[in-house]
Structures are given as C-alpha cells and as structure tokens.
Design a protein around this motif. Structure first.
Motif, PDB file in Angstrom:
ATOM      1  N   ALA A  69     -11.806   1.572  -8.653  1.00  0.00           N
ATOM      2  CA  ALA A  69     -10.659   2.474  -8.783  1.00  0.00           C
ATOM      3  C   ALA A  69     -10.629   3.481  -7.636  1.00  0.00           C
ATOM      4  O   ALA A  69      -9.557   3.790  -7.099  1.00  0.00           O
ATOM      5  CB  ALA A  69     -10.723   3.208 -10.125  1.00  0.00           C
ATOM      6  N   ALA A  70     -11.788   3.993  -7.236  1.00  0.00           N
ATOM      7  CA  ALA A  70     -11.842   4.941  -6.121  1.00  0.00           C
ATOM      8  C   ALA A  70     -11.454   4.270  -4.809  1.00  0.00           C
ATOM      9  O   ALA A  70     -10.740   4.861  -3.991  1.00  0.00           O
ATOM     10  CB  ALA A  70     -13.245   5.539  -6.013  1.00  0.00           C
ATOM     11  N   GLU A  71     -11.890   3.029  -4.602  1.00  0.00           N
ATOM     12  CA  GLU A  71     -11.524   2.310  -3.387  1.00  0.00           C
ATOM     13  C   GLU A  71     -10.020   2.010  -3.364  1.00  0.00           C
ATOM     14  O   GLU A  71      -9.374   2.099  -2.323  1.00  0.00           O
ATOM     15  CB  GLU A  71     -12.323   1.012  -3.279  1.00  0.00           C
ATOM     16  CG  GLU A  71     -13.801   1.240  -2.997  1.00  0.00           C
ATOM     17  CD  GLU A  71     -14.627  -0.020  -3.131  1.00  0.00           C
ATOM     18  OE1 GLU A  71     -14.082  -1.057  -3.584  1.00  0.00           O
ATOM     19  OE2 GLU A  71     -15.816   0.027  -2.796  1.00  0.00           O
ATOM     20  N   THR A  72      -9.455   1.669  -4.537  1.00  0.00           N
ATOM     21  CA  THR A  72      -8.019   1.401  -4.635  1.00  0.00           C
ATOM     22  C   THR A  72      -7.211   2.659  -4.337  1.00  0.00           C
ATOM     23  O   THR A  72      -6.180   2.608  -3.654  1.00  0.00           O
ATOM     24  CB  THR A  72      -7.672   0.880  -6.041  1.00  0.00           C
ATOM     25  OG1 THR A  72      -8.522  -0.222  -6.349  1.00  0.00           O
ATOM     26  CG2 THR A  72      -6.228   0.439  -6.122  1.00  0.00           C
ATOM     27  N   ALA A  73      -7.677   3.800  -4.854  1.00  0.00           N
ATOM     28  CA  ALA A  73      -6.986   5.063  -4.590  1.00  0.00           C
ATOM     29  C   ALA A  73      -7.059   5.427  -3.111  1.00  0.00           C
ATOM     30  O   ALA A  73      -6.088   5.941  -2.540  1.00  0.00           O
ATOM     31  CB  ALA A  73      -7.589   6.175  -5.435  1.00  0.00           C
ATOM     32  N   ALA A  74      -8.188   5.159  -2.473  1.00  0.00           N
ATOM     33  CA  ALA A  74      -8.330   5.451  -1.045  1.00  0.00           C
ATOM     34  C   ALA A  74      -7.406   4.564  -0.208  1.00  0.00           C
ATOM     35  O   ALA A  74      -6.849   5.012   0.801  1.00  0.00           O
ATOM     36  CB  ALA A  74      -9.782   5.264  -0.613  1.00  0.00           C
ATOM     37  N   GLU A  75      -7.211   3.302  -0.628  1.00  0.00           N
ATOM     38  CA  GLU A  75      -6.285   2.418   0.082  1.00  0.00           C
ATOM     39  C   GLU A  75      -4.844   2.897  -0.082  1.00  0.00           C
ATOM     40  O   GLU A  75      -4.026   2.756   0.823  1.00  0.00           O
ATOM     41  CB  GLU A  75      -6.397   0.988  -0.449  1.00  0.00           C
ATOM     42  CG  GLU A  75      -7.674   0.277  -0.059  1.00  0.00           C
ATOM     43  CD  GLU A  75      -7.814  -1.062  -0.750  1.00  0.00           C
ATOM     44  OE1 GLU A  75      -6.808  -1.568  -1.286  1.00  0.00           O
ATOM     45  OE2 GLU A  75      -8.929  -1.603  -0.747  1.00  0.00           O
ATOM     46  N   ALA A  76      -4.533   3.464  -1.261  1.00  0.00           N
ATOM     47  CA  ALA A  76      -3.162   3.907  -1.535  1.00  0.00           C
ATOM     48  C   ALA A  76      -2.755   5.075  -0.638  1.00  0.00           C
ATOM     49  O   ALA A  76      -1.579   5.240  -0.335  1.00  0.00           O
ATOM     50  CB  ALA A  76      -3.028   4.299  -2.999  1.00  0.00           C
TER      51      ALA A  76
END
Length: 132
Positions: A69-76
């Motif tokens: 989830a943290a990696e997905t938020a960073a990509e967003a």
C-alpha cells in the motif's frame, strides 16, 4: 442565414506543482493500513490503503499488505517530484514499520518519523458499583 459558432468551453489547464518536501500520514489500524501523502499545509496529494492495493479480508492486516500500500501510494504521487518526506505514524497495527520501509523502497528519503498515536490518560469514568 449565417450560423453562429457556439462558444466552446475550454478546459482549464491543470497546474502540476512540484513538491520537494511532503508529509506522509500512516494510520496503522488492526484491520487496515492507510497511507496518505499531503503537502506541508495538510492538503491531500494522494494515497492508498491495503484494501485499495487489492487485499481482502484478513490479508489486509498483514505487514506485507501495508508495504504494498505504501509503494502504491508513492507511485500515485510520483508526478509531484517528491524527494523527501516527514512521516507521521498513528496506531498500533501490524503494518507500522513495513509501511515506512515501503516508502523507502520507492526511492523517497525520510527526514523525520513522528509517532502521533493518542495515549489515554485517566480514562473515562468507571461504571457504577453493582448492587445485588
């Protein structure tokens, strides 16, 4: 008979701003972990959660799910050019440390880590004494 051209509604150009420093608020609950990127004033830029990353049920409450989830938020929020972040962690869930590692693995530097978990002091009024 001359036809008048209808006025076209022009779209406003979306202004992409660059933020070298941002804030990450991580809420680590028992059942889910929510990662939110904000600017230093508190305006939301983007974010993600374990449920939004594709995990359901008991798998949402795992450290691996919070890392994803943290990696997905960073990509967003990659389009904002964030280089470093201040991290605020709230809650005692299983995804506290792994979500911070997920942000680091996305290539973002951590300036500070602050724990903002509310601590009870004194508590609420106890129940009355039972009369039998």
């Amino acid at each position: 008979m001359a036809e008048e051209a209808l006025p076209t509604k022009g779209r406003k150009k979306k202004i992409k701003r660059t933020l070298p420093v941002a804030r990450v608020c991580i809420y680590a609950g028992e059942n889910n972990t929510i990662v939110t990127f904000t600017d230093l004033e508190g305006n939301k830029i983007g974010g993600s959660s374990c449920g939004r990353a594709g995990f359901k049920g008991t798998r949402k409450s795992t450290p691996y799910a919070s890392k994803v989830a943290a990696e997905t938020a960073a990509e967003a929020v990659a389009g904002y050019g964030i280089e470093s972040v201040h991290v605020e962690v709230k809650g005692l869930g299983p995804g506290r440390e792994q979500s911070i590692r997920g942000i680091q693995s996305a290539g973002i530097n951590l300036e500070s880590i602050v724990d903002t978990t509310p601590v009870p002091h004194g508590g609420c009024r106890p129940r009355r004494r039972r009369r039998v």
